[in-house]
Motif scaffolding. Structure first.
Motif, short mmCIF file in Angstrom:
data_model
loop_
_atom_site.label_atom_id
_atom_site.label_comp_id
_atom_site.label_asym_id
_atom_site.label_seq_id
_atom_site.Cartn_x
_atom_site.Cartn_y
_atom_site.Cartn_z
N ARG A 1 67.55 42.16 56.62
CA ARG A 1 66.38 42.91 56.98
C ARG A 1 64.91 43.33 56.26
NH1 ARG A 1 65.27 45.50 63.39
NH2 ARG A 1 62.94 45.71 62.80
N GLY A 2 64.26 43.05 56.08
CA GLY A 2 63.24 43.45 54.96
C GLY A 2 62.16 42.88 54.85
N GLU A 3 61.22 43.48 53.73
CA GLU A 3 59.72 43.15 54.11
C GLU A 3 59.74 42.32 52.59
OE1 GLU A 3 55.21 45.12 53.16
OE2 GLU A 3 57.16 46.54 54.08
N VAL A 4 59.28 40.84 53.94
CA VAL A 4 58.72 39.41 52.24
C VAL A 4 57.51 40.89 51.78
CG1 VAL A 4 57.91 37.52 52.02
CG2 VAL A 4 58.65 38.25 54.28
N SER A 5 57.67 39.98 50.26
CA SER A 5 56.87 40.54 49.24
C SER A 5 57.28 39.89 47.82
CB SER A 5 57.42 41.96 48.50
OG SER A 5 56.90 42.55 47.37
N GLY A 6 55.89 39.73 47.78
CA GLY A 6 55.83 38.59 46.06
C GLY A 6 55.86 37.09 47.08
N TRP A 7 55.80 36.81 48.27
CA TRP A 7 55.37 35.14 48.66
C TRP A 7 54.49 34.82 48.06
CZ3 TRP A 7 57.96 32.25 51.50
CH2 TRP A 7 57.02 30.97 51.89
N ARG A 8 54.62 33.74 46.64
CA ARG A 8 54.25 32.37 46.35
C ARG A 8 53.71 31.11 47.60
NH1 ARG A 8 57.37 34.94 42.70
NH2 ARG A 8 58.40 33.51 42.68
N GLY A 9 54.28 31.30 48.73
CA GLY A 9 54.25 29.80 49.06
C GLY A 9 55.51 28.57 48.70
N PRO A 10 55.39 27.14 49.79
CA PRO A 10 55.42 26.32 48.56
C PRO A 10 55.48 25.94 47.21
CG PRO A 10 54.91 26.50 51.24
CD PRO A 10 54.92 27.03 50.63
N HIS A 11 55.94 25.88 46.38
CA HIS A 11 56.44 25.31 44.78
C HIS A 11 56.01 23.92 45.07
CE1 HIS A 11 57.00 24.89 40.78
NE2 HIS A 11 56.35 26.38 41.21
N SER A 12 55.26 23.83 43.58
CA SER A 12 54.65 22.49 43.79
C SER A 12 56.52 20.95 43.96
CB SER A 12 54.64 22.04 41.97
OG SER A 12 55.65 22.44 40.89
N GLU B 1 63.47 50.23 51.35
CA GLU B 1 62.92 50.85 50.98
C GLU B 1 63.73 51.79 49.68
OE1 GLU B 1 63.39 51.63 54.17
OE2 GLU B 1 61.88 52.46 54.96
N GLY B 2 64.82 51.16 49.24
CA GLY B 2 65.76 51.50 48.55
C GLY B 2 65.98 50.86 47.57
N ALA B 3 66.16 48.93 47.98
CA ALA B 3 66.00 48.38 46.98
C ALA B 3 65.59 46.88 47.08
CB ALA B 3 67.78 47.83 47.20
N ARG B 4 65.72 45.57 46.48
CA ARG B 4 65.09 44.17 47.32
C ARG B 4 65.91 43.04 46.36
NH1 ARG B 4 59.12 43.83 44.65
NH2 ARG B 4 59.73 42.34 44.61
N ILE B 5 66.06 42.18 47.02
CA ILE B 5 66.96 41.19 46.83
C ILE B 5 65.51 39.82 46.45
CG2 ILE B 5 67.47 40.90 48.93
CD1 ILE B 5 69.62 39.77 47.42
N ASP B 6 66.06 39.11 45.12
CA ASP B 6 64.94 37.32 45.52
C ASP B 6 65.91 36.84 46.46
OD1 ASP B 6 63.76 38.50 43.17
OD2 ASP B 6 64.90 38.65 42.08
N ALA B 7 64.30 36.25 46.77
CA ALA B 7 64.95 35.23 48.48
C ALA B 7 64.72 34.01 47.64
CB ALA B 7 64.70 35.56 50.06
N VAL B 8 65.33 32.28 47.99
CA VAL B 8 64.36 31.42 47.64
C VAL B 8 64.84 30.59 49.28
CG1 VAL B 8 66.73 30.53 46.39
CG2 VAL B 8 64.13 29.19 46.44
N ILE B 9 64.04 29.58 49.55
CA ILE B 9 63.92 28.86 50.39
C ILE B 9 63.39 27.64 49.67
CG2 ILE B 9 62.99 28.10 52.87
CD1 ILE B 9 61.82 30.93 53.36
#
Length: 535
Positions: free
Chosen positions: A39-50, A61-69
């Motif tokens: 559970r977290g907040e979406v950050s740096g959303w760039r939408g669908p890539h090419s 509040e304490g960390a972040r993790i990269d994600a890919v769909i």
């Protein structure tokens, strides 16, 4: 030939290549964290890539993790992630050896509770309202008696049966059904395609073009009705040229299509009641109007008959109509002989006077007068026809006209030359004045620009930023003047001399300190030692 000596290893730990180490870490992480829910907040959303893939980060509040769909998974998502949205993502943890980083490959994503959905719904509602899609001026009036009604709903639910049953009770009308899914991932696209499809039907085509469209669905939760909050559905409803009635959910349920539709019905049954009137009531109303028209026609004929009788009584009889003409005829017969005798006497007097005038203007007298006139003209012509007389006169007249023409032409040329010289003097004078004004204005403008530049440099806040200060703005761009105005989780922009940094406030603002007694106006407080003075 050189021989390389083998140096013994100081330890018995086996050597691993970078690829082997990265592969071992990847297998360990994927085996330990096969599937996780974070559970977290979406950050740096760039939408669908090419390529169709989506890249972003999840943070708390304490960390972040990269994600890919991946592209295929993104097309099946029910909820589209947005920047700042709090979500619960399900997927597997994997590593990326090329960057020595780990990430989560998202298989499904959902909002973190109803509050997130409501926040997303409110943000979308404000954005579409700002575009004018919900303005009352765009609303269309529903037809009083539509010939064809188009219904966009599921063909197997109870909604269509309720609509058809209610239409049959009130006013049987032709119904064209466009079957769609009213729940699920593709429901929004199918509803939008149905609305656009009804609008694309031609007049007089094989399929009857509806006069009004009903978009209907039964009640459900916010997630069940989410397809009718899709942006493509709202835009299709707002752009429909056919009047549209929204009947989604129960009376307490609200979706974005309700704001864009021309009319909202609390239930699908109420939508059918809004679209058509009651046939029995219309027949009774027509019969009532027919009776009123017949009664009004009868009363009008009776009134006209009464008026005709009154007018007939007021008309005079034949004897009364002929009495006055007879009296005028008798009086004319009495005065006619005297008038005839007087007219004959007047004619005789005029005839005698005309006979005297005719004697004076007899043909013989007129002939003698014309002969005398002709002789006088002949004598004058012979006098003028002598050689030299006519030519000298004409030459004299031409010389007089030539002198007058030369004088007039000379005066005109002189006046024109004087005007040209006067205008030339004015042009020269104006050119000198413009040159002097330009020569004096440029230094003055340059001094004013230099003074304004110095004033801007001394009063501008960017010079203050270059001395180590920072300017804090809120999400709307307004400056933050006190710590009490900042709440936990607020998005802030901190502007330094070399750029701007986006930050998020954590915790609550400290309590405001009690105001200190004001210092005397003649005393100026010394700046702190760790901060330079603004002056």
């Amino acid at each position: 030939m050189a021989v390389r000596a083998e140096i013994p290893s100081p330890t018995n730990t086996p050597e691993l290549t970078i690829t082997e180490l990265s592969g071992a870490l990847k297998r360990t992480i994927e085996d330990r964290f096969g599937f996780v829910r974070v559970r977290g907040e979406v950050s740096g959303w760039r939408g669908p890539h090419s390529s169709g893939h989506c890249y972003f980060s999840l943070k708390d509040e304490g960390a972040r993790i990269d994600a890919v769909i991946w592209k295929g998974v993104y097309g099946r998502l029910k909820i589209r992630p947005e920047e700042g949205m709090e979500v619960i993502a399900t997927g597997k943890i994997t590593t990326w050896p090329g960057k020595s980083a780990y990430q989560i490959v998202v298989e499904s994503i959902e909002p973190a509770g109803v509050g997130a959905l409501l926040a997303q719904l409110e943000e979308r509602r404000k954005r579409l309202a700002a575009e004018g899609l919900f303005d009352e001026s765009r609303k269309q009036l529903l037809p009083f008696l539509p010939r064809v009604i188009g219904v966009v709903t599921s063909p197997t639910g109870a909604v269509i049966r309720d609509i058809l049953h209610r239409l049959a009770d009130r006013f049987p009308t032709q119904v064209v059904i466009w079957p769609v899914r009213v729940q699920g991932e593709t429901s929004g696209a199918e509803v939008a395609r149905a609305i656009n499809g009804f609008n694309a039907l031609p007049e007089g085509g094989g399929i009857a073009r509806p006069d009004v469209i009903i978009v209907a669905r039964g009640g459900g939760s916010l997630e069940d009705l989410w397809g009718f909050n899709d942006e493509i559905v709202v835009r299709a409803a707002a752009g429909s040229m056919i009047p549209l009635v929204s009947a989604v959910g129960h009376e307490t349920d609200w979706t974005l299509i309700d704001h864009a539709a021309d009319r909202r019905a609390p239930t699908p049954t109420a939508a059918a009641e809004i679209c058509v009137p009651v046939r029995a009531e219309l027949l009774a109303q027509v019969a009532s109007f027919g009776g009123r028209i017949a009664g009004a026609r009868l009363r009008l004929m009776q009134r006209h008959r009464s008026d005709l009788r009154a007018l007939a009584r007021a008309l005079p009889g034949p004897e009364d109509l002929l009495a006055m003409p007879r009296q005028r005829l008798d009086r004319a017969g009495e005065i006619l002989p005297a008038r005839i005798r007087r007219a004959l006497a007047d004619r005789q007097v005029r005839l005698g006077r005309l006979a005297g005038l005719l004697a004076k203007h007899s043909p013989q007298a007129e002939l003698a007068h014309r002969r005398a006139t002709f002789n006088a003209l002949a004598n004058r012509h012979r006098a003028l026809a002598r050689p030299g007389v006519l030519t000298e006169r004409r030459a004299l007249q031409l010389r007089v006209l030539d002198d007058r023409l030369r004088k007039a032409l000379g005066n005109s040329l002189q006046k024109t030359q004087q005007r040209i010289e006067h205008q030339q003097h004015r042009i020269d004078d104006l050119g000198k004045r413009i040159a002097n004004a330009t020569r004096l204005a440029i230094p003055r403008r340059r001094d004013q620009l230099r003074a304004l530049s110095q004033l801007l440099s001394s009063l501008g806040y960017r010079n203050v930023l270059s001395r180590g200060f920072a300017l804090v703005r809120d999400a709307s761009g307004a400056p933050v003047r006190s710590a009490a105005a900042v709440g936990g989780g607020d998005r802030l922009a901190v502007e330094f001399a070399d750029g701007t940094v986006q930050v998020s406030a954590s915790g609550a603002a400290p309590p405001a300190e009690p105001p200190k007694p004001a210092a005397p106006r003649h005393a100026r407080a010394a700046p702190p030692k760790d901060q330079g003075s603004l002056f």
